[in-house]
Motif scaffolding. Structure first.
Motif, PDB file in Angstrom:
ATOM      1  N   GLU A 158      -9.783  88.459  -3.864  1.00  0.00           N
ATOM      2  CA  GLU A 158      -8.315  88.584  -4.256  1.00  0.00           C
ATOM      3  C   GLU A 158      -7.728  89.688  -4.068  1.00  0.00           C
ATOM      4  OE1 GLU A 158      -5.116  86.209  -5.508  1.00  0.00           O
ATOM      5  OE2 GLU A 158      -7.663  85.447  -5.340  1.00  0.00           O
ATOM      6  N   GLU A 159      -8.249  90.946  -3.835  1.00  0.00           N
ATOM      7  CA  GLU A 159      -7.467  92.075  -3.654  1.00  0.00           C
ATOM      8  C   GLU A 159      -7.029  92.055  -2.139  1.00  0.00           C
ATOM      9  OE1 GLU A 159      -6.554  96.294  -4.858  1.00  0.00           O
ATOM     10  OE2 GLU A 159      -8.130  95.277  -5.933  1.00  0.00           O
ATOM     11  N   LEU A 160      -7.895  91.774  -1.328  1.00  0.00           N
ATOM     12  CA  LEU A 160      -7.368  91.542   0.149  1.00  0.00           C
ATOM     13  C   LEU A 160      -6.458  90.395   0.284  1.00  0.00           C
ATOM     14  CD1 LEU A 160     -10.891  92.407   1.633  1.00  0.00           C
ATOM     15  CD2 LEU A 160      -9.095  93.863   1.426  1.00  0.00           C
ATOM     16  N   GLN A 161      -6.950  89.399  -0.291  1.00  0.00           N
ATOM     17  CA  GLN A 161      -6.164  88.018  -0.228  1.00  0.00           C
ATOM     18  C   GLN A 161      -4.421  88.339  -0.352  1.00  0.00           C
ATOM     19  OE1 GLN A 161      -8.275  84.782   0.000  1.00  0.00           O
ATOM     20  NE2 GLN A 161      -6.372  84.844   1.468  1.00  0.00           N
ATOM     21  N   SER A 162      -4.225  89.156  -1.243  1.00  0.00           N
ATOM     22  CA  SER A 162      -2.700  89.534  -1.613  1.00  0.00           C
ATOM     23  C   SER A 162      -2.124  90.344  -0.644  1.00  0.00           C
ATOM     24  CB  SER A 162      -2.920  90.462  -3.011  1.00  0.00           C
ATOM     25  OG  SER A 162      -3.586  91.717  -2.836  1.00  0.00           O
ATOM     26  N   VAL A 163      -2.920  90.955   0.003  1.00  0.00           N
ATOM     27  CA  VAL A 163      -2.153  91.701   1.129  1.00  0.00           C
ATOM     28  C   VAL A 163      -1.970  91.030   2.579  1.00  0.00           C
ATOM     29  CG1 VAL A 163      -2.802  94.035   0.394  1.00  0.00           C
ATOM     30  CG2 VAL A 163      -4.381  92.896   1.985  1.00  0.00           C
ATOM     31  N   LEU A 164      -2.869  90.103   2.533  1.00  0.00           N
ATOM     32  CA  LEU A 164      -2.862  88.860   3.657  1.00  0.00           C
ATOM     33  C   LEU A 164      -1.682  87.998   3.435  1.00  0.00           C
ATOM     34  CD1 LEU A 164      -6.615  88.448   4.794  1.00  0.00           C
ATOM     35  CD2 LEU A 164      -4.540  89.371   6.319  1.00  0.00           C
ATOM     36  N   GLU A 165      -1.594  87.674   2.040  1.00  0.00           N
ATOM     37  CA  GLU A 165      -0.727  86.714   1.763  1.00  0.00           C
ATOM     38  C   GLU A 165       0.658  87.213   1.946  1.00  0.00           C
ATOM     39  OE1 GLU A 165       0.564  83.810  -2.067  1.00  0.00           O
ATOM     40  OE2 GLU A 165      -1.100  85.223  -2.245  1.00  0.00           O
ATOM     41  N   GLU A 166       0.859  88.705   1.618  1.00  0.00           N
ATOM     42  CA  GLU A 166       2.194  89.293   1.605  1.00  0.00           C
ATOM     43  C   GLU A 166       2.682  89.507   3.135  1.00  0.00           C
ATOM     44  OE1 GLU A 166       3.923  93.738   1.131  1.00  0.00           O
ATOM     45  OE2 GLU A 166       2.051  93.608   0.482  1.00  0.00           O
ATOM     46  N   VAL A 167       1.680  89.628   4.112  1.00  0.00           N
ATOM     47  CA  VAL A 167       2.175  89.966   5.564  1.00  0.00           C
ATOM     48  C   VAL A 167       2.586  88.526   6.252  1.00  0.00           C
ATOM     49  CG1 VAL A 167      -0.216  89.991   6.639  1.00  0.00           C
ATOM     50  CG2 VAL A 167       1.646  91.321   7.455  1.00  0.00           C
ATOM     51  N   SER A 168       1.749  87.474   5.899  1.00  0.00           N
ATOM     52  CA  SER A 168       1.797  86.255   6.356  1.00  0.00           C
ATOM     53  C   SER A 168       2.496  85.030   5.750  1.00  0.00           C
ATOM     54  CB  SER A 168       0.607  85.753   6.829  1.00  0.00           C
ATOM     55  OG  SER A 168      -0.335  85.148   5.753  1.00  0.00           O
ATOM     56  N   GLY A 169       2.416  85.147   4.266  1.00  0.00           N
ATOM     57  CA  GLY A 169       3.123  84.059   3.479  1.00  0.00           C
ATOM     58  C   GLY A 169       1.980  83.002   3.298  1.00  0.00           C
ATOM     59  N   GLY A 170       0.879  83.215   3.752  1.00  0.00           N
ATOM     60  CA  GLY A 170      -0.003  82.120   3.422  1.00  0.00           C
ATOM     61  C   GLY A 170      -1.270  82.520   2.834  1.00  0.00           C
ATOM     62  N   ARG A 171      -2.188  81.860   2.032  1.00  0.00           N
ATOM     63  CA  ARG A 171      -3.465  82.353   1.384  1.00  0.00           C
ATOM     64  C   ARG A 171      -4.491  81.988   2.372  1.00  0.00           C
ATOM     65  NH1 ARG A 171      -3.948  84.378  -3.755  1.00  0.00           N
ATOM     66  NH2 ARG A 171      -5.891  83.566  -3.560  1.00  0.00           N
ATOM     67  N   MET A 172      -4.334  80.756   2.865  1.00  0.00           N
ATOM     68  CA  MET A 172      -5.791  80.448   3.642  1.00  0.00           C
ATOM     69  C   MET A 172      -5.474  80.337   5.237  1.00  0.00           C
ATOM     70  SD  MET A 172      -7.878  77.795   1.370  1.00  0.00           S
ATOM     71  CE  MET A 172      -9.275  77.498   2.570  1.00  0.00           C
ATOM     72  N   HIS A 173      -4.419  79.362   5.351  1.00  0.00           N
ATOM     73  CA  HIS A 173      -3.814  79.120   6.927  1.00  0.00           C
ATOM     74  C   HIS A 173      -2.667  79.980   7.125  1.00  0.00           C
ATOM     75  CE1 HIS A 173      -6.544  75.605   6.360  1.00  0.00           C
ATOM     76  NE2 HIS A 173      -5.885  75.361   5.655  1.00  0.00           N
ATOM     77  N   TYR A 174      -2.966  80.991   7.629  1.00  0.00           N
ATOM     78  CA  TYR A 174      -1.978  82.359   7.775  1.00  0.00           C
ATOM     79  C   TYR A 174      -0.641  81.894   8.580  1.00  0.00           C
ATOM     80  CZ  TYR A 174      -5.860  84.513   5.435  1.00  0.00           C
ATOM     81  OH  TYR A 174      -6.962  84.828   4.534  1.00  0.00           O
ATOM     82  N   MET A 175      -1.184  81.196   9.798  1.00  0.00           N
ATOM     83  CA  MET A 175      -0.021  81.069  10.785  1.00  0.00           C
ATOM     84  C   MET A 175       0.577  82.273  11.206  1.00  0.00           C
ATOM     85  SD  MET A 175       0.012  78.246  12.360  1.00  0.00           S
ATOM     86  CE  MET A 175       1.790  78.562  13.105  1.00  0.00           C
ATOM     87  N   PHE A 176      -0.120  83.373  11.623  1.00  0.00           N
ATOM     88  CA  PHE A 176       0.656  84.569  11.695  1.00  0.00           C
ATOM     89  C   PHE A 176       0.800  84.990  13.125  1.00  0.00           C
ATOM     90  CE2 PHE A 176       1.421  89.086  10.992  1.00  0.00           C
ATOM     91  CZ  PHE A 176       2.607  89.144  10.293  1.00  0.00           C
ATOM     92  N   ASN A 177      -0.447  84.202  13.905  1.00  0.00           N
ATOM     93  CA  ASN A 177      -0.393  84.640  15.363  1.00  0.00           C
ATOM     94  C   ASN A 177       0.563  83.931  16.266  1.00  0.00           C
ATOM     95  OD1 ASN A 177      -2.730  86.371  16.312  1.00  0.00           O
ATOM     96  ND2 ASN A 177      -3.910  85.257  14.767  1.00  0.00           N
TER      97      ASN A 177
END
Length: 396
Positions: A158-177
């Protein structure tokens, strides 16, 4: 009673006496279907096993319950839309799944991606790797009956998930590339927040390790159980942590570098390949645990470099209609579960003519036909859980 009758009766008594006890009983093999449900796996898998008593004679993984025809769907989507589909087959490694597609397309286009995008992609790929590893580090003990580790693992996730969600907007399927880089620039102050998250996870990781390393119950269920010989792993194309636990020193990040791994895996750098020699369930768990630490080191090194880089673009401006030149390419990346390869064939259109996916979990599951025979039914879950596969990654 005549002597002949007594003789026959005596014979029958002797025959019955010989039949008493397990050694003299006639046995028959039994066919059991394990699933299709959740037999300590991440997704819907069915195992058809033949048992003799408590021992497995043969085992056949039966797949396809989650098949959605991803490869055919790829062929009717343009290259921007393909990324949406490609990140879903291994839902724990979404960012890494996206990478293979965009890297292959960029190579065919001869496109040079901005330096900041290269280092940001590498950092995000390693953070995604940690998330995947933590899931299995928590769920595997749970499958063996230990409830507590999963809470520790999910706290770190959850600690890491929060920063990935912040940058991409997604929790699992980031669609950031995106082809040519990333969707958008990193948020202001994000690098500092990621660094803090990594520090917190690294500080608390020993709590999870303490529950796993040296645990006599866990060791009794995993040590010497489900041994995968090196030769068998090579024959079946097993890759990733499973292969490295059997002594196969292979990692695409070091052996055929992409992104910024060429620099990270230089002598003295933070990158290193974790291996074990025993090839049992315990070795696979140990490799995963140590690799988590290595990935945190790699992500931290990427953050240091991003802080030093001057401001600049994070992607390349693309034409409205993106067409890939005619040709073909195979682009493989080191996903958290092993080799993830895309074979792309283009005929110069805006959609792939063929896009074949080589997923890590397929080979890692196929080898179960060699691993399970001879094992006890009670050890089956222990072996299955230690193979660290996602069924969606098998079925595609």
């Amino acid at each position: 009673m005549t002597e002949t009758t007594m003789s026959h009766r005596s014979s029958r008594q002797r025959a019955l006496t010989v039949g008493v006890g397990a050694g003299g009983l006639a046995t028959a093999d039994m066919v059991l279907n394990i699933g299709p449900q959740h037999p300590a796996t991440h997704g819907v898998l069915r195992l058809r096993i033949v048992v003799d008593g408590e021992r497995i004679v043969t085992a056949e993984p039966i797949i396809g319950y989650m098949h959605r025809g991803a490869e055919k769907l790829f062929e009717v989507r343009d290259y921007r839309q393909v990324v949406v589909l490609a990140n879903r087959h291994d839902w724990l490694s979404a960012f890494s799944n996206e990478l293979g597609v965009v890297l292959g397309v960029e190579q065919m286009l001869g496109m040079e991606v901005p330096v900041r995008a290269v280092w940001a992609r590498t950092a995000l790929a390693e953070l995604n790797r940690v998330l995947s590893h933590l899931m299995f580090l928590g769920s595997y003990p749970l499958e063996l009956g230990a409830i507590t580790p999963v809470f520790y693992a999910f706290r770190e996730r959850e600690e890491l998930q929060s920063v990935l969600e912040e940058v991409s907007g997604g929790r699992m399927h980031y669609m950031f590339n995106r082809v040519g880089g990333l969707k958008e620039d990193l948020p202001a102050g994000w690098l500092g927040r990621v660094d803090k998250a990594i520090v917190n996870v690294r500080k608390r990781l020993p709590s999870l390790e303490h529950l796993l390393v040296g645990n006599e119950i866990l060791e009794a269920r995993t040590k010497g159980v489900g041994v995968l010989p090196r030769e068998t792993a090579l024959a079946y194309g097993v890759s990733g942590p499973i292969a490295r636990a059997s002594g196969i020193d292979v990692d695409l990040r070091r052996d055929t570098p992409y992104l910024a791994y060429d620099e990270l895996f230089t002598p003295g750098g933070p990158g290193r390949v974790v291996t074990r020699q025993t090839g049992d369930s315990l070795a696979r768990l140990e490799v995963l645990l140590e690799q988590t630490r290595v990935s945190l080191d790699l992500a931290e090194a990427c953050l240091d470099r991003l802080i030093q880089l001057p401001p600049g673009p994070i992607n390349v401006k693309l034409p409205k209609v993106l067409k890939v030149p005619e040709g073909e390419i195979y682009c493989a990346t080191e996903n958290p579960l092993g080799f993830n390869g895309y074979f792309l064939v283009s005929r110069g259109d805006k959609t792939p003519w063929r896009l074949k996916l080589r997923s890590a979990s397929f080979n890692n599951v196929a080898v179960l036909t060699e691993m399970l025979p001879g094992q006890l039914i009670s050890d089956m879950v222990s072996i299955l859980g230690s193979m660290f596969f996602v069924v969606g990654d098998v079925d595609k």
